[in-house]
Design a protein around this motif. Structure first.
Motif, short mmCIF file in Angstrom:
data_model
loop_
_atom_site.label_atom_id
_atom_site.label_comp_id
_atom_site.label_asym_id
_atom_site.label_seq_id
_atom_site.Cartn_x
_atom_site.Cartn_y
_atom_site.Cartn_z
N TRP A 59 0.83 -1.20 0.00
CA TRP A 59 0.00 0.00 0.00
C TRP A 59 0.86 1.26 0.00
CZ3 TRP A 59 -4.50 -1.14 -1.60
CH2 TRP A 59 -5.17 -2.27 -1.17
N ASP A 127 -8.66 -3.95 -6.62
CA ASP A 127 -8.42 -4.02 -5.17
C ASP A 127 -9.74 -4.08 -4.40
OD1 ASP A 127 -5.66 -3.98 -5.42
OD2 ASP A 127 -5.47 -1.84 -4.99
N PRO A 139 -8.67 -1.35 1.09
CA PRO A 139 -7.74 -0.68 0.17
C PRO A 139 -7.53 0.79 0.52
CG PRO A 139 -9.29 -2.05 -1.04
CD PRO A 139 -9.76 -2.01 0.38
N HIS A 140 -6.29 1.20 0.50
CA HIS A 140 -5.93 2.60 0.70
C HIS A 140 -4.67 2.87 -0.11
CE1 HIS A 140 -3.85 0.28 3.81
NE2 HIS A 140 -2.89 1.18 3.73
N TYR A 141 -4.49 4.10 -0.52
CA TYR A 141 -3.46 4.40 -1.50
C TYR A 141 -2.61 5.58 -1.08
CZ TYR A 141 -6.54 1.35 -4.00
OH TYR A 141 -7.30 0.27 -4.34
#
Length: 145
Positions: A59, A127, A139-141
Motif C-alpha cells: 500500500w 483491489d 484498500p488505501h493508497y
C-alpha cells in the motif's frame, strides 16, 4: 485454492471488460472485421500482470508508480504475445508500425502511456473487488510523488 480462483475470476472479468470496450470502439470506427477471439484471450492474459501488481505491491507504493509498473508489464506481455501471434504466426491482430517509436510494430510509447493511464482506475477497482470477496485490509493508497 480460493485465492487462485479469485485471481482467475478477476483476470477473466478484466479481460472480458476490456474486450467489450475494444469491440465497441472498433465497431464505432467502422472496423468490426478486425475483431478477433484472440483479442479476448490476449485481454485476459494482459489482465494477469495488472491484477498481480495490485495484489502484491505494498500500500505504501504510490498509486501512480503502481500504474507505471502495471502499464510496463502489460506492454512487455503485449510485446511477447505480439511477437508470437503477429510476427511468428502471422495473424496480424494489431500493427503499430505506423506509430512513432514502435518496436517491431507490436508496442509503442503511445499505447504504453494508455496502458498506464487505464491501469490507474483498474488497480483501484480490482483491489476493491478483491476486498469485497476476501475481506482483509481495506484498500488505501499513497498518492505522493
Amino acid at each position: 485454492m480460493r485465492k487462485a480462483v479469485l485471481s482467475l475470476l478477476l483476470w477473466t472479468w478484466t479481460g472480458t471488460t476490456y474486450f467489450f470496450v475494444e469491440v465497441v470502439f472498433k465497431t464505432l470506427r467502422g472496423r468490426p472485421e478486425t475483431i478477433s477471439w484472440t483479442m479476448l484471450a490476449l485481454a485476459i492474459l494482459l489482465a494477469i500482470p495488472l491484477e498481480r501488481c495490485g495484489a502484491e505491491l505494498p500500500w505504501s507504493c504510490p498509486l501512480w508508480l503502481q500504474a507505471l509498473i502495471c502499464g510496463s508489464m502489460i506492454s512487455a506481455a503485449e510485446l511477447a504475445v505480439g511477437l508470437i501471434l503477429n510476427v511468428w504466426l502471422g495473424l496480424g491482430i494489431w500493427d503499430y508500425s505506423s506509430l512513432p517509436g514502435n518496436l517491431w510494430g507490436q508496442i509503442c510509447p503511445q499505447f504504453w502511456a494508455l496502458w498506464c493511464l487505464l491501469s490507474l482506475p483498474m488497480i483501484v477497482i480490482l483491489d476493491w473487488l478483491r476486498y469485497a470477496v476476501e475481506g482483509g485490509e481495506i484498500p488505501h493508497y499513497t498518492i505522493r510523488f
